[in-house]
Design a protein around this motif. Sequence first.
Motif, mmCIF file in Angstrom:
data_model
loop_
_atom_site.group_PDB
_atom_site.id
_atom_site.type_symbol
_atom_site.label_atom_id
_atom_site.label_comp_id
_atom_site.label_asym_id
_atom_site.label_seq_id
_atom_site.Cartn_x
_atom_site.Cartn_y
_atom_site.Cartn_z
ATOM 1 N N PRO A 1 -73.010 7.951 34.024
ATOM 2 C CA PRO A 1 -74.013 7.748 33.214
ATOM 3 C C PRO A 1 -73.699 6.965 32.160
ATOM 4 C CG PRO A 1 -73.347 9.653 32.840
ATOM 5 C CD PRO A 1 -72.357 8.880 33.825
ATOM 6 N N MET A 2 -74.487 6.403 31.832
ATOM 7 C CA MET A 2 -74.457 5.465 30.362
ATOM 8 C C MET A 2 -74.518 5.726 28.935
ATOM 9 S SD MET A 2 -75.409 1.421 30.503
ATOM 10 C CE MET A 2 -76.308 0.344 30.217
ATOM 11 N N GLY A 3 -73.549 5.382 28.264
ATOM 12 C CA GLY A 3 -74.044 5.702 27.258
ATOM 13 C C GLY A 3 -74.687 4.802 25.641
ATOM 14 N N ASP A 4 -75.233 5.041 25.004
ATOM 15 C CA ASP A 4 -76.018 4.382 24.212
ATOM 16 C C ASP A 4 -75.058 3.283 23.115
ATOM 17 O OD1 ASP A 4 -78.219 5.482 24.350
ATOM 18 O OD2 ASP A 4 -78.110 6.318 23.178
ATOM 19 N N VAL A 5 -74.060 3.795 23.213
ATOM 20 C CA VAL A 5 -72.864 3.126 22.342
ATOM 21 C C VAL A 5 -71.986 2.711 23.082
ATOM 22 C CG1 VAL A 5 -71.520 3.043 20.286
ATOM 23 C CG2 VAL A 5 -73.861 3.777 20.301
ATOM 24 N N THR A 6 -71.237 1.170 23.385
ATOM 25 C CA THR A 6 -69.859 1.555 24.221
ATOM 26 C C THR A 6 -69.364 1.808 23.530
ATOM 27 O OG1 THR A 6 -70.323 -0.656 23.978
ATOM 28 C CG2 THR A 6 -68.360 -0.161 24.257
ATOM 29 N N ILE A 7 -68.199 2.694 24.272
ATOM 30 C CA ILE A 7 -66.822 3.265 24.068
ATOM 31 C C ILE A 7 -65.807 2.591 23.942
ATOM 32 C CG2 ILE A 7 -67.639 5.979 23.825
ATOM 33 C CD1 ILE A 7 -65.512 5.831 26.329
ATOM 34 N N GLU A 8 -64.368 2.367 23.072
ATOM 35 C CA GLU A 8 -63.649 1.368 23.060
ATOM 36 C C GLU A 8 -61.978 1.863 22.363
ATOM 37 O OE1 GLU A 8 -63.899 -2.192 21.561
ATOM 38 O OE2 GLU A 8 -64.785 -1.609 20.207
ATOM 39 N N ASP A 9 -60.830 1.591 22.517
ATOM 40 C CA ASP A 9 -59.410 2.298 22.372
ATOM 41 C C ASP A 9 -58.965 1.347 22.489
ATOM 42 O OD1 ASP A 9 -57.957 3.457 20.896
ATOM 43 O OD2 ASP A 9 -58.817 5.261 20.862
ATOM 44 N N THR A 10 -58.530 0.633 22.186
ATOM 45 C CA THR A 10 -56.992 0.020 22.659
ATOM 46 C C THR A 10 -55.861 0.285 22.680
ATOM 47 O OG1 THR A 10 -57.331 -1.634 20.550
ATOM 48 C CG2 THR A 10 -59.059 -2.750 22.539
ATOM 49 N N GLN B 1 -61.117 3.160 34.486
ATOM 50 C CA GLN B 1 -60.476 1.660 35.626
ATOM 51 C C GLN B 1 -59.221 1.804 34.667
ATOM 52 O OE1 GLN B 1 -62.061 -1.704 38.086
ATOM 53 N NE2 GLN B 1 -60.081 -2.577 37.358
ATOM 54 N N ASP B 2 -58.043 1.576 35.324
ATOM 55 C CA ASP B 2 -56.805 1.660 34.869
ATOM 56 C C ASP B 2 -56.654 1.038 33.680
ATOM 57 O OD1 ASP B 2 -55.433 -0.148 36.496
ATOM 58 O OD2 ASP B 2 -54.615 1.353 37.369
ATOM 59 N N ASP B 3 -57.480 -0.456 33.731
ATOM 60 C CA ASP B 3 -57.068 -1.379 32.665
ATOM 61 C C ASP B 3 -58.134 -2.099 32.040
ATOM 62 O OD1 ASP B 3 -58.482 -2.798 34.770
ATOM 63 O OD2 ASP B 3 -57.413 -4.286 34.919
ATOM 64 N N HIS B 4 -58.947 -1.229 31.444
ATOM 65 C CA HIS B 4 -60.272 -1.029 31.232
ATOM 66 C C HIS B 4 -59.755 -1.017 29.505
ATOM 67 C CE1 HIS B 4 -63.222 -1.233 34.462
ATOM 68 N NE2 HIS B 4 -62.793 -2.612 34.528
ATOM 69 N N VAL B 5 -60.255 -1.678 28.965
ATOM 70 C CA VAL B 5 -59.999 -0.422 27.383
ATOM 71 C C VAL B 5 -61.616 -0.421 26.287
ATOM 72 C CG1 VAL B 5 -57.426 -2.251 26.543
ATOM 73 C CG2 VAL B 5 -59.987 -2.981 26.550
ATOM 74 N N ARG B 6 -62.652 -0.675 26.988
ATOM 75 C CA ARG B 6 -63.055 0.239 26.651
ATOM 76 C C ARG B 6 -64.779 0.081 28.064
ATOM 77 N NH1 ARG B 6 -63.084 -4.959 25.368
ATOM 78 N NH2 ARG B 6 -62.752 -4.862 23.640
ATOM 79 N N LYS B 7 -65.191 1.087 27.445
ATOM 80 C CA LYS B 7 -66.374 1.118 28.645
ATOM 81 C C LYS B 7 -68.195 0.818 27.824
ATOM 82 C CE LYS B 7 -68.329 5.234 31.343
ATOM 83 N NZ LYS B 7 -68.984 6.205 30.550
ATOM 84 N N TYR B 8 -68.680 0.325 28.695
ATOM 85 C CA TYR B 8 -70.016 -0.385 28.117
ATOM 86 C C TYR B 8 -70.986 0.002 27.723
ATOM 87 C CZ TYR B 8 -67.877 -5.072 27.151
ATOM 88 O OH TYR B 8 -67.018 -5.859 26.567
ATOM 89 N N GLY B 9 -71.687 0.133 26.704
ATOM 90 C CA GLY B 9 -73.196 1.149 27.241
ATOM 91 C C GLY B 9 -74.756 -0.338 26.522
ATOM 92 N N ARG B 10 -75.834 1.241 26.431
ATOM 93 C CA ARG B 10 -76.949 0.365 25.863
ATOM 94 C C ARG B 10 -76.953 -0.684 25.624
ATOM 95 N NH1 ARG B 10 -78.518 5.290 27.099
ATOM 96 N NH2 ARG B 10 -78.932 6.000 29.097
#
Length: 256
Positions: A180-189, A203-212
């Motif tokens: 499920p896609m969130g409203d807001v992108t979550i990120e933490d580098t 994925q193990d090399d992603h630093v964020r998960k995009y949202g709407r």
Amino acid sequence: MKKVISWLIRFVPRKYLQRVGGFGLKVVGLFYRGSAVTCPVCSTSYRTFLPYGRIKPRPNALCPQCLSLERHRLIWLYLQEKTAFFTAPLRVLHIAPEACFIPRFEKLHGDRYITGDIESPLAKVKMDIHAIPFPEKTFDAVLCNHVLEHVHDDIQAMREICRVLKPGGFSIMQVPLFAPMGDVTIEDTTITDPRERERLFGQDDHVRKYGRDYSRRIERAGLRAVEDNFVNTLSREKQKAYGLVPGEIIYTGFKP
Ligand SMILES: [Zn+2]
């Protein structure tokens, strides 16, 4: 044999698959020849594309001939039908270039087509997307797919894309969107543990998960964002014949 192939395409990272798996898959493709599906990128027809995907392989996904996936075939058709990419001589920057596109785009645009990446041996120019080594207003088109979820500062990266685009130029910027896609992108580098990244960002090399809010992030970088549901303007038969995913949105940023 089938097991070996399925293991290979599930667990060998795509960048290696593109370099070494090509020949083997072409041989496998001989057994899949048919007429039910056609890859628009390489014009080869099969009874089905190969399954692809790490955790739960998707059926009808990978072209054995050129290694295109659903998203590559969609981008190809989009460029063909909704842009001047195939008809006008354009200056193009292709970031993290996908192997299935490189020889074909080179043929179309010659020396005006430039590939760039921070590590890929497929790219001509070694570059960091946070500081693109070209003057402003250089390119008519920038292709940057499945890159922004990996980079430290995606807004800065998109600002750089905006800077090097000519006014009126466009950039295609696909990112993975997980349900499920969130409203807001979550990120933490600061999270560097691969398992933690996989859990949080997919994925193990992603630093964020995009949202709407992805389009709003594109606009923060100074581009005009367009979400195009182009795939749903194609008939169900065409979607099936090209092995496309219904509802997959094309995200484009236009330089004002
Ligand atoms: Zn193909």
